[in-house]
Design a protein around this motif. Structure first.
Motif, mmCIF file in Angstrom:
data_model
loop_
_atom_site.group_PDB
_atom_site.id
_atom_site.type_symbol
_atom_site.label_atom_id
_atom_site.label_comp_id
_atom_site.label_asym_id
_atom_site.label_seq_id
_atom_site.Cartn_x
_atom_site.Cartn_y
_atom_site.Cartn_z
ATOM 1 N N ILE A 21 -6.557 -7.978 4.820
ATOM 2 C CA ILE A 21 -7.255 -7.862 6.098
ATOM 3 C C ILE A 21 -6.770 -6.640 6.866
ATOM 4 O O ILE A 21 -7.568 -5.884 7.459
ATOM 5 C CB ILE A 21 -7.066 -9.147 6.922
ATOM 6 C CG1 ILE A 21 -7.858 -10.296 6.279
ATOM 7 C CG2 ILE A 21 -7.503 -8.940 8.367
ATOM 8 C CD1 ILE A 21 -7.604 -11.656 6.903
ATOM 9 N N HIS A 22 -5.463 -6.403 6.852
ATOM 10 C CA HIS A 22 -4.929 -5.250 7.587
ATOM 11 C C HIS A 22 -5.344 -3.932 6.944
ATOM 12 O O HIS A 22 -5.531 -2.930 7.661
ATOM 13 C CB HIS A 22 -3.408 -5.355 7.703
ATOM 14 C CG HIS A 22 -2.974 -6.290 8.787
ATOM 15 N ND1 HIS A 22 -3.040 -5.966 10.127
ATOM 16 C CD2 HIS A 22 -2.513 -7.566 8.727
ATOM 17 C CE1 HIS A 22 -2.605 -6.990 10.852
ATOM 18 N NE2 HIS A 22 -2.282 -7.969 10.034
ATOM 19 N N ARG A 23 -5.542 -3.901 5.626
ATOM 20 C CA ARG A 23 -6.053 -2.682 4.998
ATOM 21 C C ARG A 23 -7.449 -2.363 5.529
ATOM 22 O O ARG A 23 -7.776 -1.194 5.788
ATOM 23 C CB ARG A 23 -6.082 -2.829 3.481
ATOM 24 C CG ARG A 23 -4.742 -2.572 2.810
ATOM 25 C CD ARG A 23 -4.874 -2.415 1.309
ATOM 26 N NE ARG A 23 -5.321 -3.655 0.664
ATOM 27 C CZ ARG A 23 -4.507 -4.610 0.228
ATOM 28 N NH1 ARG A 23 -3.192 -4.489 0.392
ATOM 29 N NH2 ARG A 23 -4.983 -5.691 -0.352
ATOM 30 N N VAL A 24 -8.255 -3.406 5.700
ATOM 31 C CA VAL A 24 -9.602 -3.191 6.255
ATOM 32 C C VAL A 24 -9.505 -2.720 7.703
ATOM 33 O O VAL A 24 -10.206 -1.790 8.127
ATOM 34 C CB VAL A 24 -10.443 -4.480 6.146
ATOM 35 C CG1 VAL A 24 -11.818 -4.279 6.803
ATOM 36 C CG2 VAL A 24 -10.618 -4.889 4.691
ATOM 37 N N ALA A 235 -12.095 -8.655 1.171
ATOM 38 C CA ALA A 235 -10.628 -8.586 1.072
ATOM 39 C C ALA A 235 -10.027 -9.971 0.865
ATOM 40 O O ALA A 235 -9.092 -10.145 0.065
ATOM 41 C CB ALA A 235 -10.059 -7.940 2.334
ATOM 42 N N VAL A 236 -10.553 -10.955 1.565
ATOM 43 C CA VAL A 236 -10.070 -12.334 1.405
ATOM 44 C C VAL A 236 -10.340 -12.823 -0.017
ATOM 45 O O VAL A 236 -9.472 -13.413 -0.675
ATOM 46 C CB VAL A 236 -10.738 -13.259 2.436
ATOM 47 C CG1 VAL A 236 -10.424 -14.726 2.134
ATOM 48 C CG2 VAL A 236 -10.289 -12.897 3.847
ATOM 49 N N LEU A 237 -11.528 -12.571 -0.516
ATOM 50 C CA LEU A 237 -11.886 -13.036 -1.865
ATOM 51 C C LEU A 237 -11.039 -12.354 -2.933
ATOM 52 O O LEU A 237 -10.683 -12.983 -3.943
ATOM 53 C CB LEU A 237 -13.372 -12.791 -2.120
ATOM 54 C CG LEU A 237 -14.316 -13.724 -1.354
ATOM 55 C CD1 LEU A 237 -15.741 -13.190 -1.383
ATOM 56 C CD2 LEU A 237 -14.264 -15.132 -1.932
ATOM 57 N N LEU A 238 -10.713 -11.101 -2.753
ATOM 58 C CA LEU A 238 -9.859 -10.411 -3.728
ATOM 59 C C LEU A 238 -8.487 -11.081 -3.809
ATOM 60 O O LEU A 238 -7.926 -11.236 -4.904
ATOM 61 C CB LEU A 238 -9.708 -8.930 -3.352
ATOM 62 C CG LEU A 238 -10.946 -8.066 -3.629
ATOM 63 C CD1 LEU A 238 -10.788 -6.690 -2.983
ATOM 64 C CD2 LEU A 238 -11.173 -7.919 -5.133
#
Length: 360
Positions: A21-24, A235-238
Motif C-alpha cells: 500500500i505504501h508503494r502505491v 497491491a493487496v492481492l499481490l
C-alpha cells in the motif's frame, strides 16, 4: 467467532500488505498503476491462461466478458438459477434473456445433462457457476459449447484456485470471470475482479471495454464502462497471492475435519472426484434451517444462507421454469464458519453446537 476472519489473515501478512500500500502511496498512480499489470500477469500464470484483465469487481468482469462476446437484446444465455444475482443480472442488463437450467443435487452446480435441450438459434453463451469453491462439469459443458459453437463463460467468482481434471478455475473455458470481494478465498480490501481468456483479440477488447471503450486517449470506437481495478487493491492481492496456496490447503484441512465429524448429522459438501474445492463456503443441508440457525446463534456460531431464493424466483428475473433441485437446495442450505485461520478449538465448537442443534 466470525464466518470469515479477515483480521487473522491480515495479522499474518500485515508487513507485506502495508508495504504494498505504501508503494502505491509513494508513486501515486492510483488507477492502472504498475501493480495492476504485475497482478494480471501473476493471475494469468496461476490460472494457466495467456491473458488476464483486472476489473473493478466480479460483476464488472462478468459484464465485460459478455459485452466482449456482443451479447445483447434478443440473445439467450444459459445459466443456473442457484447463484448470486450478479450472474443473471448482467445478462438482463445487456438486454439478453437468462435461460435457467437446474442444478446437480450433489455439487449445486449447473447440471450439464440439461443444457442441450435449452439450446436454440438465439443461444449466445453458456455460463456455468463454480459454486461454493468447486468447478462445474467443465469437460461436458465445454464439449457442448464446442459442438454447438457457443462460447462458455465460467463464472468463477467463488472458485479461483480450484481445479477440474488438472485445469485451474479461470483457465478451463474460453473466457472466465472471478471476484476479489473481501470474503472470497482470494479477496482484496474492497471490490475487485478479473476476466481470463486464451484469446488475445478477446482480451484486448475487454481491456478497451473496461476503460470506456477507449483504444487511444479520447478515442472511443465502442461503448464501455469504467471498470478499472484500483492500484491499491492490486497491491493487496499481490501480497495475498504469496500465501494463497497455503490458505487453500488450510481450508481443505478444515473441510476434512468438518466432513469427518458431521457426515452422520447433516448433508456435507460433495466434491466431484475430478475436482478440488477452495471451499469459498462450507455449505451443509439441514431439515429445519431456522431452528438450527437459532440454536447456532444462541451458541455464538455465525451462519449464512447462500442462496435462499433462486434467480428465476426473483422479481427482476422471474421465470416459471421448473427448478425443483434448486428450490429444494434453497430451502435447506446453510453455510458455517470456514476460513484458513479457524482453529481446531473453534472448529470443535462449531461441530458440537451443530450436533446439538440437529439432535435436539
Amino acid at each position: 467467532m466470525q464466518l470469515i476472519d479477515l483480521q487473522a489473515q491480515y495479522r499474518r501478512i500485515k508487513d507485506e500488505v502495508d508495504a504494498g500500500i505504501h508503494r502505491v502511496l509513494d508513486h501515486g498512480k492510483y488507477v492502472m498503476g504498475p501493480e495492476v499489470e504485475t497482478l494480471e500477469q501473476r493471475l494469468a500464470d496461476y490460472a494457466g491462461v495467456e491473458h488476464c484483465v483486472a476489473l473493478a469487481s466480479g460483476t464488472d468482469a462478468l459484464l465485460v466478458a459478455m459485452m466482449a462476446l456482443d451479447i445483447g437484446p434478443g440473445d439467450e444465455v444459459i445459466t443456473t438459477p442457484f447463484t448470486f444475482i450478479a450472474t443473471g443480472e448482467m445478462i438482463g442488463l445487456l438486454g439478453a434473456t437468462p435461460v435457467f437450467v437446474d442444478i446437480d443435487a450433489d455439487t449445486y452446480n449447473l447440471d450439464a445433462e440439461l443444457i442441450e435441450e435449452k439450446i436454440n438459434e438465439r443461444t449466445k453463451a453458456i455460463v456455468p457457476v463454480s459454486l461454493f469453491g468447486q468447478m462445474a462439469d467443465m469437460a461436458r459443458i465445454n464439449d457442448i459449447g464446442e459442438r454447438h459453437a457457443i462460447p462458455v463463460i465460467e463464472d468463477a467468482a467463488q472458485s479461483f484456485g480450484a481445479t477440474f481434471s488438472g485445469m485451474r478455475s479461470c483457465g478451463a473455458s474460453g473466457i472466465a470471470a472471478t471476484s476479489f470481494f473481501p470474503a472470497k478465498p482470494l479477496g482484496c480490501y474492497g471490490d475487485g475482479g478479473a476476466a481470463f481468456t486464451h484469446d488475445g483479440a478477446l482480451a484486448e477488447k475487454m481491456r478497451q471495454l473496461r476503460n470506456h471503450g477507449q483504444t487511444a486517449p479520447y478515442h472511443h470506437p465502442m461503448l464501455g464502462i469504467n471498470g478499472r481495478l484500483d492500484t491499491m487493491q492490486a497491491a493487496v492481492l499481490l501480497a495475498k497471492l504469496d500465501v494463497f496456496d497455503d490458505e487453500v490447503a488450510r481450508r481443505e484441512q478444515v473441510a476434512a475435519r468438518y466432513h469427518e465429524a458431521l457426515a452422520d448429522y447433516v448433508k456435507t459438501p460433495y466434491v466431484d472426484p475430478r475436482c478440488t474445492s477452495v471451499y469459498a463456503q462450507y455449505t451443509i443441508q439441514v431439515d429445519d434451517r431456522d431452528q438450527v440457525r437459532a440454536a447456532l446463534n444462541e451458541a455464538g456460531i455465525p451462519s449464512a444462507v447462500y442462496y435462499p431464493v433462486p434467480l428465476n424466483r426473483q422479481p427482476a428475473l422471474y421465470s416459471d421454469v421448473p427448478i425443483p433441485k434448486s428450490e429444494h437446495a434453497a430451502e435447506r442450505v446453510l453455510s458455517i464458519p470456514m476460513h484458513p485461520y479457524l482453529s481446531e478449538s473453534d472448529q470443535d465448537q462449531v461441530i458440537e453446537a451443530l450436533k446439538k442443534a440437529i439432535t435436539n
